[in-house]
Design a protein around this motif. Structure first.
Motif, PDB file in Angstrom:
ATOM      1  N   HIS A  11       0.773  -1.224   0.168  1.00 25.78           N
ATOM      2  CA  HIS A  11       0.182   0.000   0.082  1.00 25.78           C
ATOM      3  C   HIS A  11       0.904   1.167  -0.091  1.00 25.78           C
ATOM      4  O   HIS A  11       2.253   1.355   0.297  1.00 25.78           O
ATOM      5  CB  HIS A  11      -0.901  -0.104   1.142  1.00 25.78           C
ATOM      6  N   ILE A  12       0.136   2.364  -0.521  1.00 26.10           N
ATOM      7  CA  ILE A  12       1.066   3.642  -0.490  1.00 26.10           C
ATOM      8  C   ILE A  12       1.302   4.173   0.659  1.00 26.10           C
ATOM      9  O   ILE A  12       0.272   4.360   1.423  1.00 26.10           O
ATOM     10  CB  ILE A  12       0.301   4.673  -1.769  1.00 26.10           C
ATOM     11  N   ALA A  13       2.305   4.241   1.282  1.00 25.94           N
ATOM     12  CA  ALA A  13       2.471   4.985   2.618  1.00 25.94           C
ATOM     13  C   ALA A  13       2.719   6.373   2.647  1.00 25.94           C
ATOM     14  O   ALA A  13       2.518   7.319   3.540  1.00 25.94           O
ATOM     15  CB  ALA A  13       3.946   4.395   3.159  1.00 25.94           C
ATOM     16  N   ALA A  14       3.278   7.007   1.471  1.00 28.13           N
ATOM     17  CA  ALA A  14       3.571   8.529   1.152  1.00 28.13           C
ATOM     18  C   ALA A  14       3.595   8.832  -0.093  1.00 28.13           C
ATOM     19  O   ALA A  14       4.168   8.051  -1.039  1.00 28.13           O
ATOM     20  CB  ALA A  14       4.710   8.971   2.039  1.00 28.13           C
ATOM     21  N   ILE A  15       3.144   9.969  -0.563  1.00 22.97           N
ATOM     22  CA  ILE A  15       3.165  10.466  -1.741  1.00 22.97           C
ATOM     23  C   ILE A  15       3.775  11.929  -2.120  1.00 22.97           C
ATOM     24  O   ILE A  15       3.600  12.741  -1.007  1.00 22.97           O
ATOM     25  CB  ILE A  15       1.804  10.679  -2.581  1.00 22.97           C
TER      26      ILE A  15
END
Length: 196
Positions: A11-15
Motif C-alpha cells: 500500500h502507498i505509505a506516502a506520496i
C-alpha cells in the motif's frame, strides 16, 4: 523483466508530487526480502527503480512519461498496489514476458461471474487493442491474464478465484482505471515487419 505473477499487495505509505513527477513510498514485506538500491519492482505493472528502502517500505520516483501513461499519480495514501520483483535468471516463467512499460490505461467496465471464474471487461483505446489478441496474454495492473475476447473498444480477461483474492483487480469497481501492457512480442514483430 517481469512475468506478471504478483508476489504481494502493498500500500502507498506516502506520496510526494513534483511538477510533473511523483515520488511514491510503498509499504511492503515480501518484495523487500532481498532489495537493493537500483532494483526494479513493478508497481501495478509499472517498472519502478528502488531509490530508498527500509525494512518496511521502499521509495521510487515516477518520471513524467510514466505519469502521462499510467494512473500512478491518482494513487492516494493507503491505496493498494500489486507488487512484483524483477525476474531472476533461472526462475520459472509462470506468466508471460512483461517489460513493466505501460502502454496506457483502460477502464474496468464489468465483472461477471462464470462458474469459478470472473470475466472482467476493460475498455481501451484502439492503439492498445490492436496488440491484444483472443487467447493471447495481456498484463492488467501488472497481472498476467489470458484474453477471453476482443471487441470494438474493449477486451475481456478471465480471473481464477486465487488471482481475484491475492491481487487488487478482485477489489476494483466498475469505472476504475487499470494499467495495460500488451504483449511485447507483438510490438516487436510489428516493428520488424513494417519498419515503422
Amino acid at each position: 523483466m517481469f512475468t506478471g505473477i504478483i508476489e504481494e499487495v502493498g500500500h502507498i505509505a506516502a506520496i510526494k508530487n513534483g511538477t510533473a513527477s511523483v515520488r511514491l513510498t510503498i509499504a511492503a514485506e515480501k518484495v523487500l526480502a532481498d532489495v537493493n538500491i537500483g532494483d526494479s519492482i513493478a508497481v501495478n505493472g509499472t517498472c519502478l527503480t528502488v531509490t530508498q528502502y527500509t525494512d518496511k517500505s521502499f521509495s521510487a520516483d515516477v518520471m513524467p512519461e510514466s505519469v502521462r501513461k499510467t494512473s500512478l499519480s491518482e494513487l492516494k495514501t493507503g491505496s493498494l498496489v500489486n507488487l512484483e520483483r524483477a525476474l531472476q535468471v533461472g526462475a520459472r516463467l509462470g506468466g508471460h514476458i512483461v517489460s513493466g512499460h505501460i502502454d496506457g490505461t483502460g477502464k474496468l467496465i464489468s465483472k461477471k461471474p462464470e462458474d469459478n471464474a470472473i470475466i472482467v471487461a476493460i475498455s481501451a483505446a484502439k492503439d492498445i487493442l490492436k496488440y491484444i489478441v483472443k487467447k493471447g496474454s495481456v498484463t492488467v495492473d501488472g497481472i498476467s491474464l489470458p484474453v477471453v475476447d476482443v471487441a470494438s473498444g474493449k477486451f475481456s480477461v478471465s480471473l481464477i478465484p486465487h488471482t481475484a483474492a491475492i491481487t487488487t483487480i478482485g477489489q476494483k469497481s466498475t469505472g476504475e482505471s487499470v494499467h495495460i501492457e500488451t504483449d511485447i512480442l507483438g510490438k516487436y514483430k510489428e516493428e520488424l515487419l513494417f519498419l515503422r
